[in-house]
Design a protein around this motif. Structure first.
Motif, mmCIF file in Angstrom:
data_model
loop_
_atom_site.group_PDB
_atom_site.id
_atom_site.type_symbol
_atom_site.label_atom_id
_atom_site.label_comp_id
_atom_site.label_asym_id
_atom_site.label_seq_id
_atom_site.Cartn_x
_atom_site.Cartn_y
_atom_site.Cartn_z
ATOM 1 N N PRO A 16 17.419 -60.082 1.554
ATOM 2 C CA PRO A 16 16.267 -59.167 1.566
ATOM 3 C C PRO A 16 16.647 -57.743 1.177
ATOM 4 O O PRO A 16 17.733 -57.254 1.496
ATOM 5 C CB PRO A 16 15.793 -59.229 3.021
ATOM 6 C CG PRO A 16 16.310 -60.530 3.540
ATOM 7 C CD PRO A 16 17.615 -60.751 2.841
ATOM 8 N N GLY A 17 15.712 -57.093 0.496
ATOM 9 C CA GLY A 17 15.897 -55.689 0.166
ATOM 10 C C GLY A 17 16.791 -55.424 -1.022
ATOM 11 O O GLY A 17 17.093 -54.271 -1.330
ATOM 12 N N ARG A 18 17.208 -56.482 -1.698
ATOM 13 C CA ARG A 18 18.030 -56.315 -2.897
ATOM 14 C C ARG A 18 17.302 -56.969 -4.062
ATOM 15 O O ARG A 18 17.160 -58.183 -4.118
ATOM 16 C CB ARG A 18 19.417 -56.942 -2.719
ATOM 17 C CG ARG A 18 20.390 -56.079 -1.924
ATOM 18 C CD ARG A 18 20.091 -56.094 -0.455
ATOM 19 N NE ARG A 18 21.145 -55.472 0.353
ATOM 20 C CZ ARG A 18 21.130 -55.414 1.675
ATOM 21 N NH1 ARG A 18 20.101 -55.901 2.350
ATOM 22 N NH2 ARG A 18 22.125 -54.848 2.329
ATOM 23 N N MET A 19 16.822 -56.153 -4.976
ATOM 24 C CA MET A 19 15.981 -56.590 -6.090
ATOM 25 C C MET A 19 14.963 -57.620 -5.621
ATOM 26 O O MET A 19 14.856 -58.718 -6.135
ATOM 27 C CB MET A 19 16.833 -57.119 -7.235
ATOM 28 C CG MET A 19 17.564 -56.015 -7.992
ATOM 29 S SD MET A 19 16.531 -54.574 -8.451
ATOM 30 C CE MET A 19 15.362 -55.291 -9.598
ATOM 31 N N GLN A 20 14.208 -57.218 -4.617
ATOM 32 C CA GLN A 20 13.181 -58.065 -4.024
ATOM 33 C C GLN A 20 11.827 -57.690 -4.604
ATOM 34 O O GLN A 20 11.415 -56.531 -4.540
ATOM 35 C CB GLN A 20 13.175 -57.891 -2.503
ATOM 36 C CG GLN A 20 12.112 -58.704 -1.785
ATOM 37 C CD GLN A 20 12.213 -58.556 -0.272
ATOM 38 O OE1 GLN A 20 13.224 -58.122 0.268
ATOM 39 N NE2 GLN A 20 11.159 -58.924 0.437
ATOM 40 N N PRO A 21 11.106 -58.645 -5.173
ATOM 41 C CA PRO A 21 9.771 -58.319 -5.701
ATOM 42 C C PRO A 21 8.755 -58.193 -4.573
ATOM 43 O O PRO A 21 8.839 -58.883 -3.554
ATOM 44 C CB PRO A 21 9.458 -59.532 -6.594
ATOM 45 C CG PRO A 21 10.245 -60.652 -6.007
ATOM 46 C CD PRO A 21 11.490 -60.041 -5.416
ATOM 47 N N VAL A 22 7.811 -57.294 -4.756
ATOM 48 C CA VAL A 22 6.691 -57.145 -3.815
ATOM 49 C C VAL A 22 5.428 -57.527 -4.576
ATOM 50 O O VAL A 22 5.114 -56.918 -5.604
ATOM 51 C CB VAL A 22 6.588 -55.700 -3.284
ATOM 52 C CG1 VAL A 22 5.389 -55.562 -2.354
ATOM 53 C CG2 VAL A 22 7.873 -55.304 -2.577
ATOM 54 N N THR A 23 4.736 -58.535 -4.074
ATOM 55 C CA THR A 23 3.597 -59.065 -4.832
ATOM 56 C C THR A 23 2.251 -58.836 -4.154
ATOM 57 O O THR A 23 1.213 -59.063 -4.772
ATOM 58 C CB THR A 23 3.783 -60.582 -5.071
ATOM 59 O OG1 THR A 23 3.967 -61.236 -3.806
ATOM 60 C CG2 THR A 23 5.007 -60.832 -5.945
ATOM 61 N N ASP A 24 2.266 -58.396 -2.885
ATOM 62 C CA ASP A 24 0.996 -58.067 -2.230
ATOM 63 C C ASP A 24 1.264 -57.090 -1.097
ATOM 64 O O ASP A 24 2.410 -56.722 -0.827
ATOM 65 C CB ASP A 24 0.274 -59.326 -1.721
ATOM 66 C CG ASP A 24 1.142 -60.158 -0.791
ATOM 67 O OD1 ASP A 24 2.048 -59.605 -0.127
ATOM 68 O OD2 ASP A 24 0.934 -61.386 -0.732
ATOM 69 N N GLY A 25 0.185 -56.631 -0.445
ATOM 70 C CA GLY A 25 0.339 -55.678 0.640
ATOM 71 C C GLY A 25 -0.007 -54.257 0.239
ATOM 72 O O GLY A 25 -0.471 -53.987 -0.881
ATOM 73 N N PRO A 26 0.236 -53.297 1.146
ATOM 74 C CA PRO A 26 -0.158 -51.902 0.918
ATOM 75 C C PRO A 26 0.429 -51.271 -0.346
ATOM 76 O O PRO A 26 -0.246 -50.475 -1.004
ATOM 77 C CB PRO A 26 0.353 -51.188 2.178
ATOM 78 C CG PRO A 26 0.415 -52.249 3.222
ATOM 79 C CD PRO A 26 0.777 -53.504 2.503
#
Length: 449
Positions: free
Chosen positions: A298-308
Protein backbone atom coordinates in the motif's frame (compact mmCIF):
# COMPACT_ATOMS: atom_id res chain seq x y z
CA UNK A 1 -4.08 7.67 31.52
CA UNK A 2 -4.98 5.72 34.65
CA UNK A 3 -2.62 2.75 34.52
CA UNK A 4 -4.99 0.85 36.88
CA UNK A 5 -7.32 0.38 33.91
CA UNK A 6 -4.49 -0.86 31.74
CA UNK A 7 -6.32 -4.03 30.59
CA UNK A 8 -8.85 -1.82 28.82
CA UNK A 9 -6.35 0.23 26.85
CA UNK A 10 -5.75 -0.11 23.15
CA UNK A 11 -2.41 -0.58 21.44
CA UNK A 12 -2.51 3.06 20.36
CA UNK A 13 -3.02 4.10 24.01
CA UNK A 14 -0.01 2.04 25.06
CA UNK A 15 2.19 3.52 22.33
CA UNK A 16 1.06 7.06 23.14
CA UNK A 17 2.06 6.44 26.75
CA UNK A 18 5.49 5.20 25.59
CA UNK A 19 5.98 8.24 23.38
CA UNK A 20 5.41 10.51 26.38
CA UNK A 21 7.99 8.56 28.38
CA UNK A 22 10.70 8.21 25.75
CA UNK A 23 12.21 10.83 23.42
CA UNK A 24 11.42 10.94 19.72
CA UNK A 25 14.06 10.47 17.07
CA UNK A 26 16.81 7.97 16.41
CA UNK A 27 19.61 6.87 18.69
CA UNK A 28 21.40 4.20 16.73
CA UNK A 29 22.93 1.53 18.96
CA UNK A 30 22.11 -2.02 20.02
CA UNK A 31 22.86 -1.99 23.76
CA UNK A 32 19.41 -0.87 24.91
CA UNK A 33 17.43 -3.34 22.84
CA UNK A 34 19.81 -6.20 23.67
CA UNK A 35 19.35 -5.48 27.37
CA UNK A 36 15.57 -5.48 26.96
CA UNK A 37 15.52 -8.66 24.89
CA UNK A 38 17.63 -10.42 27.49
CA UNK A 39 14.94 -9.66 30.08
CA UNK A 40 12.33 -11.09 27.70
CA UNK A 41 14.24 -14.35 27.24
CA UNK A 42 15.80 -13.40 23.87
CA UNK A 43 12.77 -14.06 21.62
CA UNK A 44 14.82 -12.97 18.58
CA UNK A 45 16.64 -16.32 18.87
CA UNK A 46 13.39 -18.31 18.58
CA UNK A 47 11.99 -16.96 15.32
CA UNK A 48 11.06 -18.99 12.24
CA UNK A 49 13.72 -18.62 9.47
CA UNK A 50 14.28 -14.91 8.86
CA UNK A 51 14.62 -13.01 5.57
CA UNK A 52 16.35 -9.85 6.86
CA UNK A 53 15.98 -6.95 4.41
CA UNK A 54 17.95 -3.69 4.31
CA UNK A 55 18.31 -0.98 1.66
CA UNK A 56 17.24 2.55 0.79
CA UNK A 57 14.44 1.68 -1.61
CA UNK A 58 12.58 -1.50 -2.47
CA UNK A 59 12.62 -3.11 0.99
CA UNK A 60 8.86 -3.11 1.30
CA UNK A 61 8.26 -4.40 -2.21
CA UNK A 62 10.79 -7.20 -1.79
CA UNK A 63 9.21 -8.14 1.53
CA UNK A 64 5.75 -8.13 -0.04
CA UNK A 65 6.96 -10.44 -2.81
CA UNK A 66 8.64 -12.78 -0.31
CA UNK A 67 5.50 -12.98 1.80
CA UNK A 68 3.16 -13.53 -1.16
CA UNK A 69 5.31 -16.24 -2.75
CA UNK A 70 5.77 -18.14 0.51
CA UNK A 71 2.06 -17.90 1.28
CA UNK A 72 1.27 -19.16 -2.22
CA UNK A 73 3.39 -22.19 -1.31
CA UNK A 74 1.12 -22.73 1.70
CA UNK A 75 3.50 -21.39 4.35
CA UNK A 76 2.71 -19.13 7.31
CA UNK A 77 4.75 -15.93 7.24
CA UNK A 78 5.33 -13.31 9.94
CA UNK A 79 6.12 -9.81 8.58
CA UNK A 80 7.67 -6.79 10.30
CA UNK A 81 7.71 -3.49 8.38
CA UNK A 82 8.18 0.17 9.26
CA UNK A 83 6.98 2.81 9.22
CA UNK A 84 3.24 2.26 9.17
CA UNK A 85 0.90 4.37 7.05
CA UNK A 86 -2.29 4.62 9.09
CA UNK A 87 -2.24 2.27 12.09
CA UNK A 88 0.60 0.85 14.18
CA UNK A 89 -0.76 -2.64 13.58
CA UNK A 90 0.58 -2.55 10.00
CA UNK A 91 4.06 -3.18 11.41
CA UNK A 92 3.11 -6.61 12.76
CA UNK A 93 1.59 -9.27 10.49
CA UNK A 94 1.09 -12.68 12.08
CA UNK A 95 1.45 -15.68 9.78
CA UNK A 96 -1.36 -18.20 9.52
CA UNK A 97 -1.57 -21.58 7.84
CA UNK A 98 -3.78 -22.00 4.78
CA UNK A 99 -4.62 -18.29 4.52
CA UNK A 100 -2.78 -14.96 4.24
CA UNK A 101 -1.25 -13.60 7.41
CA UNK A 102 -3.29 -11.04 9.33
CA UNK A 103 -2.37 -7.76 10.98
CA UNK A 104 -2.05 -8.37 14.69
CA UNK A 105 -5.23 -8.13 16.75
CA UNK A 106 -5.38 -4.95 18.84
CA UNK A 107 -5.77 -6.73 22.16
CA UNK A 108 -2.83 -9.03 21.39
CA UNK A 109 -0.64 -6.09 20.38
CA UNK A 110 -1.62 -4.01 23.42
CA UNK A 111 -0.81 -6.90 25.77
CA UNK A 112 2.57 -7.50 24.09
CA UNK A 113 3.44 -3.81 24.41
CA UNK A 114 2.56 -3.85 28.08
CA UNK A 115 4.74 -6.91 28.68
CA UNK A 116 7.71 -5.36 26.88
CA UNK A 117 7.29 -1.99 28.62
CA UNK A 118 7.12 -3.75 31.98
CA UNK A 119 10.33 -5.64 31.23
CA UNK A 120 12.02 -2.39 30.21
CA UNK A 121 11.04 -0.91 33.60
CA UNK A 122 11.36 2.72 32.55
CA UNK A 123 14.98 2.54 31.39
CA UNK A 124 16.17 4.78 28.56
CA UNK A 125 15.12 3.41 25.19
CA UNK A 126 13.44 4.52 21.95
CA UNK A 127 9.88 3.65 21.02
CA UNK A 128 11.11 1.94 17.84
CA UNK A 129 13.32 -0.32 19.95
CA UNK A 130 10.39 -1.27 22.17
CA UNK A 131 8.21 -1.99 19.14
CA UNK A 132 10.95 -4.07 17.55
CA UNK A 133 11.13 -6.11 20.75
CA UNK A 134 7.35 -6.46 20.53
CA UNK A 135 7.71 -7.88 17.01
CA UNK A 136 10.29 -10.42 18.18
CA UNK A 137 8.05 -11.44 21.09
CA UNK A 138 4.94 -11.83 18.93
CA UNK A 139 6.75 -13.75 16.21
CA UNK A 140 8.46 -16.08 18.69
CA UNK A 141 5.16 -16.90 20.41
CA UNK A 142 3.10 -17.57 17.27
CA UNK A 143 4.12 -20.60 15.17
CA UNK A 144 5.02 -19.89 11.54
CA UNK A 145 7.29 -21.12 8.76
CA UNK A 146 9.13 -17.91 7.92
CA UNK A 147 9.73 -14.34 9.06
CA UNK A 148 10.21 -11.28 6.85
CA UNK A 149 12.03 -8.68 8.93
CA UNK A 150 12.50 -5.24 7.40
CA UNK A 151 15.20 -2.96 8.77
CA UNK A 152 13.99 0.39 10.08
CA UNK A 153 16.97 2.68 9.50
CA UNK A 154 20.45 1.80 8.30
CA UNK A 155 21.30 -1.72 9.37
CA UNK A 156 24.39 -2.01 11.53
CA UNK A 157 22.82 -0.34 14.57
CA UNK A 158 19.17 -0.88 13.67
CA UNK A 159 17.15 -2.54 16.44
CA UNK A 160 16.32 -5.47 14.15
CA UNK A 161 20.02 -6.33 13.83
CA UNK A 162 20.23 -8.50 16.94
CA UNK A 163 19.46 -11.83 15.28
CA UNK A 164 22.46 -14.13 15.39
CA UNK A 165 21.79 -16.10 12.22
CA UNK A 166 19.00 -15.12 9.83
CA UNK A 167 18.32 -17.43 6.89
CA UNK A 168 19.42 -14.77 4.40
CA UNK A 169 20.49 -11.12 4.33
CA UNK A 170 18.89 -9.24 1.43
CA UNK A 171 20.35 -5.86 0.50
CA UNK A 172 18.06 -3.85 -1.75
CA UNK A 173 18.99 -0.71 -3.78
CA UNK A 174 21.11 1.77 -1.84
CA UNK A 175 21.20 5.52 -2.44
CA UNK A 176 21.52 8.74 -0.48
CA UNK A 177 18.94 9.10 2.30
CA UNK A 178 19.07 9.76 6.05
CA UNK A 179 22.51 11.32 5.54
CA UNK A 180 22.46 12.87 9.01
CA UNK A 181 22.52 9.38 10.50
CA UNK A 182 24.17 7.19 7.87
CA UNK A 183 26.74 9.35 6.07
CA UNK A 184 26.86 11.65 3.07
CA UNK A 185 28.45 9.24 0.56
CA UNK A 186 26.76 6.20 -0.89
CA UNK A 187 29.59 3.89 0.15
CA UNK A 188 29.19 5.02 3.77
CA UNK A 189 25.46 4.33 3.63
CA UNK A 190 26.16 0.97 1.98
CA UNK A 191 28.53 0.07 4.81
CA UNK A 192 25.75 0.75 7.32
CA UNK A 193 23.23 -1.31 5.34
CA UNK A 194 25.77 -4.13 4.97
CA UNK A 195 26.00 -4.20 8.75
CA UNK A 196 23.15 -6.73 8.82
CA UNK A 197 25.39 -9.32 7.13
CA UNK A 198 26.40 -12.17 9.45
CA UNK A 199 29.33 -14.56 9.03
CA UNK A 200 28.37 -17.54 6.92
CA UNK A 201 24.81 -16.35 6.23
CA UNK A 202 23.85 -16.17 2.51
CA UNK A 203 23.74 -12.64 1.09
CA UNK A 204 21.60 -11.53 -1.85
CA UNK A 205 22.36 -8.12 -3.37
CA UNK A 206 19.57 -6.44 -5.31
CA UNK A 207 20.03 -4.07 -8.24
CA UNK A 208 22.47 -1.29 -7.39
CA UNK A 209 22.62 1.89 -9.44
CA UNK A 210 25.91 2.84 -7.79
CA UNK A 211 28.97 0.63 -8.25
CA UNK A 212 30.35 1.93 -4.96
CA UNK A 213 27.30 0.63 -3.10
CA UNK A 214 27.49 -2.81 -4.69
CA UNK A 215 31.25 -3.09 -4.16
CA UNK A 216 30.94 -2.15 -0.48
CA UNK A 217 28.31 -4.80 0.18
CA UNK A 218 30.21 -7.45 -1.80
CA UNK A 219 33.41 -6.71 0.12
CA UNK A 220 31.59 -7.12 3.44
CA UNK A 221 30.04 -10.42 2.37
CA UNK A 222 33.40 -11.72 1.11
CA UNK A 223 35.13 -10.74 4.35
CA UNK A 224 32.54 -12.64 6.39
CA UNK A 225 32.68 -15.77 4.24
CA UNK A 226 29.12 -15.52 2.93
CA UNK A 227 27.64 -17.20 -0.12
CA UNK A 228 26.92 -14.26 -2.39
CA UNK A 229 24.34 -13.63 -5.14
CA UNK A 230 24.59 -10.30 -6.97
CA UNK A 231 21.92 -8.96 -9.32
CA UNK A 232 23.14 -8.77 -12.89
CA UNK A 233 25.94 -11.22 -12.14
CA UNK A 234 24.50 -14.29 -10.42
CA UNK A 235 20.83 -13.74 -11.20
CA UNK A 236 18.82 -11.30 -13.28
CA UNK A 237 15.39 -10.60 -14.72
CA UNK A 238 13.95 -8.85 -17.75
CA UNK A 239 10.66 -8.43 -19.54
CA UNK A 240 10.12 -10.38 -22.74
CA UNK A 241 6.83 -10.60 -24.66
CA UNK A 242 4.89 -9.36 -21.66
CA UNK A 243 6.43 -11.92 -19.31
CA UNK A 244 9.07 -11.81 -16.58
CA UNK A 245 12.11 -13.91 -17.44
CA UNK A 246 14.08 -14.77 -14.31
CA UNK A 247 17.42 -16.59 -14.54
CA UNK A 248 20.06 -17.85 -12.14
CA UNK A 249 22.52 -20.75 -12.14
CA UNK A 250 19.63 -23.15 -11.49
CA UNK A 251 17.94 -22.26 -14.74
CA UNK A 252 15.40 -19.97 -16.35
CA UNK A 253 11.81 -19.31 -15.31
CA UNK A 254 9.17 -17.79 -17.58
CA UNK A 255 6.82 -15.98 -15.21
CA UNK A 256 3.93 -13.55 -15.13
CA UNK A 257 4.82 -9.89 -14.67
CA UNK A 258 4.47 -8.54 -11.13
CA UNK A 259 1.15 -6.94 -10.26
CA UNK A 260 3.01 -4.09 -8.52
CA UNK A 261 3.48 -1.40 -11.18
CA UNK A 262 6.79 -0.06 -12.42
CA UNK A 263 9.81 -1.47 -14.26
CA UNK A 264 11.84 -1.36 -11.04
CA UNK A 265 9.58 -4.08 -9.67
CA UNK A 266 11.17 -6.58 -12.05
CA UNK A 267 14.50 -6.41 -10.22
CA UNK A 268 12.74 -6.18 -6.84
CA UNK A 269 10.84 -9.39 -7.62
CA UNK A 270 14.02 -11.08 -8.83
CA UNK A 271 15.81 -10.19 -5.58
CA UNK A 272 12.94 -11.66 -3.56
CA UNK A 273 12.95 -14.89 -5.57
CA UNK A 274 16.71 -15.24 -5.20
CA UNK A 275 16.55 -14.48 -1.47
CA UNK A 276 13.96 -17.20 -0.87
CA UNK A 277 16.07 -19.71 -2.74
CA UNK A 278 19.22 -18.67 -0.87
CA UNK A 279 17.34 -19.02 2.43
CA UNK A 280 16.63 -22.66 1.60
CA UNK A 281 12.93 -22.46 0.78
CA UNK A 282 11.77 -24.87 -1.91
CA UNK A 283 9.48 -22.69 -3.98
CA UNK A 284 7.74 -23.68 -7.21
CA UNK A 285 7.27 -21.54 -10.30
CA UNK A 286 3.52 -21.86 -9.65
CA UNK A 287 3.92 -20.23 -6.22
CA UNK A 288 6.19 -17.55 -7.68
CA UNK A 289 3.64 -16.74 -10.39
CA UNK A 290 0.81 -16.56 -7.87
CA UNK A 291 2.90 -14.50 -5.46
CA UNK A 292 3.88 -11.99 -8.13
CA UNK A 293 0.20 -11.45 -8.84
CA UNK A 294 -0.96 -11.34 -5.21
CA UNK A 295 1.76 -9.11 -3.71
CA UNK A 296 0.45 -5.79 -2.41
CA UNK A 297 2.36 -2.85 -1.01
CA UNK A 298 0.00 0.00 0.00
CA UNK A 299 0.97 3.58 -0.67
CA UNK A 300 3.50 2.76 -3.36
CA UNK A 301 2.27 3.64 -6.85
CA UNK A 302 -1.23 2.85 -5.69
CA UNK A 303 -4.08 3.96 -7.97
CA UNK A 304 -7.06 5.76 -6.46
CA UNK A 305 -10.24 5.11 -8.40
CA UNK A 306 -12.99 6.49 -6.16
CA UNK A 307 -13.61 8.51 -3.01
CA UNK A 308 -13.08 12.16 -2.03
CA UNK A 309 -9.89 12.64 -4.09
CA UNK A 310 -11.58 11.56 -7.31
CA UNK A 311 -14.66 13.62 -6.48
CA UNK A 312 -12.55 16.77 -6.03
CA UNK A 313 -10.21 16.26 -9.01
CA UNK A 314 -10.75 17.26 -12.61
CA UNK A 315 -13.34 14.96 -14.21
CA UNK A 316 -11.67 11.87 -15.64
CA UNK A 317 -8.40 12.42 -13.76
CA UNK A 318 -6.09 9.49 -13.11
CA UNK A 319 -4.68 9.61 -9.56
CA UNK A 320 -1.68 7.75 -8.16
CA UNK A 321 -0.28 7.97 -4.64
CA UNK A 322 3.28 7.07 -3.69
CA UNK A 323 5.29 7.62 -0.52
CA UNK A 324 8.68 7.63 -2.27
CA UNK A 325 10.66 10.58 -0.91
CA UNK A 326 14.28 10.54 -2.10
CA UNK A 327 15.90 11.20 -5.49
CA UNK A 328 16.26 7.50 -6.36
CA UNK A 329 12.59 6.90 -5.60
CA UNK A 330 11.70 9.97 -7.66
CA UNK A 331 13.52 8.56 -10.69
CA UNK A 332 11.81 5.16 -10.33
CA UNK A 333 8.39 6.82 -10.10
CA UNK A 334 9.15 9.12 -13.03
CA UNK A 335 10.18 6.12 -15.13
CA UNK A 336 6.89 4.41 -14.43
CA UNK A 337 4.91 7.53 -15.22
CA UNK A 338 6.81 7.79 -18.52
CA UNK A 339 5.70 4.24 -19.32
CA UNK A 340 2.10 5.20 -18.58
CA UNK A 341 2.52 8.21 -20.86
CA UNK A 342 3.55 5.91 -23.69
CA UNK A 343 0.28 4.03 -23.32
CA UNK A 344 -1.99 7.04 -22.87
CA UNK A 345 -0.96 10.69 -23.02
CA UNK A 346 -2.14 12.87 -20.14
CA UNK A 347 -0.71 16.07 -18.65
CA UNK A 348 1.15 15.23 -15.43
CA UNK A 349 0.66 17.18 -12.20
CA UNK A 350 2.30 16.64 -8.84
CA UNK A 351 0.79 17.28 -5.42
CA UNK A 352 3.73 16.99 -3.04
CA UNK A 353 4.48 17.24 0.67
CA UNK A 354 7.84 16.39 2.23
CA UNK A 355 9.67 16.43 5.56
CA UNK A 356 12.89 18.28 6.25
CA UNK A 357 15.18 15.24 6.40
CA UNK A 358 14.80 14.68 2.66
CA UNK A 359 16.29 16.17 -0.53
CA UNK A 360 13.31 17.85 -2.20
CA UNK A 361 15.26 19.39 -5.08
CA UNK A 362 16.76 16.00 -5.93
CA UNK A 363 13.32 14.41 -5.78
CA UNK A 364 11.67 17.05 -7.98
CA UNK A 365 14.53 16.98 -10.50
CA UNK A 366 13.38 13.51 -11.56
CA UNK A 367 10.18 15.08 -12.94
CA UNK A 368 11.79 17.98 -14.83
CA UNK A 369 10.41 18.11 -18.36
CA UNK A 370 7.52 15.82 -17.38
CA UNK A 371 5.35 17.56 -14.81
CA UNK A 372 3.22 20.46 -15.99
CA UNK A 373 2.88 21.93 -12.50
CA UNK A 374 3.52 21.13 -8.83
CA UNK A 375 1.22 21.99 -5.93
CA UNK A 376 3.02 21.79 -2.61
CA UNK A 377 1.12 20.95 0.58
CA UNK A 378 1.86 20.61 4.29
CA UNK A 379 2.47 17.21 5.89
CA UNK A 380 -0.05 17.05 8.71
CA UNK A 381 1.24 13.81 10.24
CA UNK A 382 4.73 15.11 11.08
CA UNK A 383 6.13 18.11 12.92
CA UNK A 384 9.09 18.01 10.50
CA UNK A 385 7.05 18.95 7.43
CA UNK A 386 8.54 21.49 5.02
CA UNK A 387 6.50 24.69 4.69
CA UNK A 388 4.63 24.51 1.35
CA UNK A 389 6.00 27.93 0.33
CA UNK A 390 9.56 26.71 0.84
CA UNK A 391 8.80 23.41 -0.88
CA UNK A 392 7.40 25.26 -3.90
CA UNK A 393 10.68 27.15 -4.10
CA UNK A 394 12.53 23.82 -4.04
CA UNK A 395 10.39 22.58 -6.92
CA UNK A 396 11.13 25.78 -8.82
CA UNK A 397 14.85 25.24 -8.20
CA UNK A 398 14.48 21.88 -9.93
CA UNK A 399 12.97 23.61 -12.96
CA UNK A 400 9.28 22.98 -12.24
CA UNK A 401 6.35 25.38 -12.25
CA UNK A 402 4.97 25.35 -8.72
CA UNK A 403 2.79 26.99 -6.10
CA UNK A 404 1.75 26.21 -2.51
CA UNK A 405 -1.67 25.02 -1.36
CA UNK A 406 -3.18 24.61 2.09
CA UNK A 407 -3.88 20.89 1.64
CA UNK A 408 -4.39 18.21 -1.00
CA UNK A 409 -8.07 18.99 -1.56
CA UNK A 410 -7.33 22.67 -2.15
CA UNK A 411 -4.55 21.66 -4.55
CA UNK A 412 -7.03 19.61 -6.58
CA UNK A 413 -9.53 22.48 -6.56
CA UNK A 414 -6.81 24.92 -7.69
CA UNK A 415 -5.85 22.52 -10.48
CA UNK A 416 -9.45 22.49 -11.73
CA UNK A 417 -9.51 26.27 -11.81
CA UNK A 418 -5.96 26.95 -13.06
CA UNK A 419 -6.00 24.43 -15.92
CA UNK A 420 -9.53 24.53 -17.28
CA UNK A 421 -8.52 23.94 -20.89
CA UNK A 422 -6.33 20.83 -20.61
CA UNK A 423 -6.09 18.74 -23.75
CA UNK A 424 -6.90 15.58 -21.76
CA UNK A 425 -7.85 14.71 -18.17
CA UNK A 426 -4.71 14.92 -16.02
CA UNK A 427 -2.54 12.23 -14.49
CA UNK A 428 -1.92 13.27 -10.87
CA UNK A 429 0.82 11.96 -8.59
CA UNK A 430 0.31 12.69 -4.90
CA UNK A 431 3.38 11.90 -2.84
CA UNK A 432 6.75 12.82 -1.41
CA UNK A 433 6.11 11.57 2.13
CA UNK A 434 4.77 8.41 3.74
CA UNK A 435 3.13 10.64 6.37
CA UNK A 436 1.18 12.42 3.63
CA UNK A 437 0.17 9.12 2.04
CA UNK A 438 -0.98 7.77 5.40
CA UNK A 439 -3.27 10.76 5.85
CA UNK A 440 -4.68 10.31 2.34
CA UNK A 441 -5.32 6.60 2.81
CA UNK A 442 -7.15 7.26 6.09
CA UNK A 443 -9.27 10.06 4.63
CA UNK A 444 -10.23 7.98 1.57
CA UNK A 445 -11.12 4.81 3.44
CA UNK A 446 -8.12 2.92 2.05
CA UNK A 447 -6.67 1.72 5.35
CA UNK A 448 -4.14 -1.12 4.76
CA UNK A 449 -5.27 -4.53 5.96
Amino acid sequence: MDRKTVTQTTAADEIEHLMRLHPKGYDLSLGRVERLLEKLGNPQDRLPPVIHIAGTNGKGSAGAFCRAILEAEGLAVHVHTSPHLVHWHERFRIGEKARPGQLVDDAVLAEAIRRVAKANDGEAITVFEILTAVAFLLFAEHPADATVMEVGLGGRFDATNVMKKPAVSLIMPISLDHQAYLGDRVELIAAEKAGIIKAGVPVVVGFQQEDAARDTVVATADRLGCTLSVYGQDYHAHEEHGRLVYQDEMGLSDLTLPQLPGRHQLSNAAAAIRALKAAGFNISDRAIEEGLQQAKWPGRMQPVTDGPLIDEAVAGAEIWIDGGHNPAAGHAIAEMLAELEERKERPLFLVSGMINTKDPVGYFAAFAGMARHVYTVPVQGSDAGIDPVVLAEDAASAGLSSQPASDVMQALAMMREDFKDMEAPPRILIGGSLYLIGDILAENGLVPS
